[in-house]
Design a protein around this motif. Structure first.
Motif, PDB file in Angstrom:
ATOM      1  N   ARG A 190      30.633  80.938 104.604  1.00 13.83           N
ATOM      2  CA  ARG A 190      29.693  80.235 103.364  1.00 13.83           C
ATOM      3  C   ARG A 190      29.048  80.845 102.405  1.00 13.83           C
ATOM      4  NH1 ARG A 190      29.003  74.716 104.767  1.00 13.83           N
ATOM      5  NH2 ARG A 190      26.926  74.740 103.805  1.00 13.83           N
ATOM      6  N   PRO A 191      28.893  80.576 101.288  1.00 10.88           N
ATOM      7  CA  PRO A 191      28.032  81.113 100.337  1.00 10.88           C
ATOM      8  C   PRO A 191      26.737  81.255 100.569  1.00 10.88           C
ATOM      9  CG  PRO A 191      28.771  79.155  99.490  1.00 10.88           C
ATOM     10  CD  PRO A 191      29.630  79.323 100.571  1.00 10.88           C
ATOM     11  N   ARG A 192      25.821  82.152 100.073  1.00 13.79           N
ATOM     12  CA  ARG A 192      24.505  82.469 100.078  1.00 13.79           C
ATOM     13  C   ARG A 192      23.925  82.387  99.123  1.00 13.79           C
ATOM     14  NH1 ARG A 192      25.098  87.796 103.568  1.00 13.79           N
ATOM     15  NH2 ARG A 192      26.422  88.078 101.507  1.00 13.79           N
ATOM     16  N   PRO A 193      22.615  82.382  98.917  1.00 17.41           N
ATOM     17  CA  PRO A 193      21.972  82.246  97.572  1.00 17.41           C
ATOM     18  C   PRO A 193      21.849  83.530  96.920  1.00 17.41           C
ATOM     19  CG  PRO A 193      20.452  81.396  99.309  1.00 17.41           C
ATOM     20  CD  PRO A 193      21.590  81.568 100.005  1.00 17.41           C
ATOM     21  N   GLU A 194      22.021  84.795  97.736  1.00 16.47           N
ATOM     22  CA  GLU A 194      22.157  85.890  97.191  1.00 16.47           C
ATOM     23  C   GLU A 194      23.553  86.183  96.507  1.00 16.47           C
ATOM     24  OE1 GLU A 194      21.915  86.691 101.745  1.00 16.47           O
ATOM     25  OE2 GLU A 194      21.166  85.498 100.392  1.00 16.47           O
ATOM     26  N   ASP A 195      24.264  85.333  97.046  1.00 13.02           N
ATOM     27  CA  ASP A 195      25.757  85.635  96.350  1.00 13.02           C
ATOM     28  C   ASP A 195      25.632  85.180  94.808  1.00 13.02           C
ATOM     29  OD1 ASP A 195      26.832  86.649  98.555  1.00 13.02           O
ATOM     30  OD2 ASP A 195      27.270  84.578  99.320  1.00 13.02           O
TER      31      ASP A 195
END
Length: 250
Positions: A82-87
């Motif tokens: 799953r994507p993360r905010p830091e991505d």
């Protein structure tokens, strides 16, 4: 495979020995010559790839990078995380991004709030004014990018009042919500406006945009006025929000 390994062993590239864990298996290791050969092959592969990439114009390299990310994502299958905010990456707009802002604002507000084409016309005028005449030292656009795809945007432009900047056209794609992209975009505007010397940051929105209003409140914006109006084919309540940039620094 056996013929290949026999050839490698005859050429002095590998050594084979019984496995210490399982006598039925054979352990294969590179010799010194094998490691040197592997390093040479890796170096030649890098040179070949470099020569191939050198033929790609700079303007086309973002498209190539996006295509490679797409391939990697599709081939990862069940291992996809799953994507993360830091991505999420905030960047300057590229050719075509301003048109994307108009198109996505129009499509999303029509789908989520039943706004008519009047809203698209408003957004188009805002974007056209910025494209035709803006001061890059005092006005900016940010595009939020995730896995090579634009998923959000916001603008900071000069307001009519002296020393005041205006935040405009905050948008986050539905499938990218939950990654605090709105907070990143608004935070970028606040930091920029404060850094270039604006005293106040203002914005206009409507009371039905609850998620956006909560983002503004988290960054210290205060509701300064509201008024019912009929726009975009809807009966709405417009709201003015203001942030005292000097006060937030203290």
């Amino acid at each position: 495979m056996s013929r290949i390994l026999n050839r490698f062993e005859q050429d002095g590239l590998i050594e084979r020995a019984p496995s210490q864990r399982d006598p039925r298996r054979r352990q294969v290791t590179l010799t010194v010559r094998g490691r040197e050969t592997a390093d040479l092959l890796a170096e030649r592969a890098d040179e070949s790839v470099g020569a191939l990439l050198a033929t790609v114009p700079d303007a086309d390299r973002p498209r190539l990078a996006e295509a490679l990310r797409t391939v990697r994502t599709l081939l990862s299958g069940s291992d996809r995380r799953r994507p993360r905010p830091e991505d999420v990456v905030l960047r300057e707009p590229r050719p075509g991004d301003l048109g994307w802002i108009v198109q996505r604002n129009a499509a999303l507000y029509a789908a989520e709030y039943d706004f008519n084409a009047d809203y698209e016309g408003l957004v188009a005028r805002i974007v056209a004014d910025f494209a035709e005449d803006h001061d890059p030292h005092l006005e900016r656009v940010w595009i939020a990018e995730l896995d090579g795809r634009a998923v959000g945007c916001v603008m900071c432009v000069r307001d009519d009042a002296p020393g005041t900047a205006r935040l405009r056209l905050l948008l986050v794609e539905p499938d990218a919500r939950g990654l605090r992209i709105g907070d990143q975009l608004v935070g970028a505007v606040v930091e920029f406006a404060r850094g270039v010397g604006y005293r106040d940051l203002v914005l206009w929105t409507n009371d039905i945009l609850g998620a956006a209003r909560r983002v503004y409140q988290r960054h210290g914006f205060v509701l300064s006025a509201e008024k019912p109006h009929r726009s975009f084919g809807r009966d709405l309540v417009g709201q003015d929000w203001r942030l005292d940039l000097h006060q937030r620094q203290q």
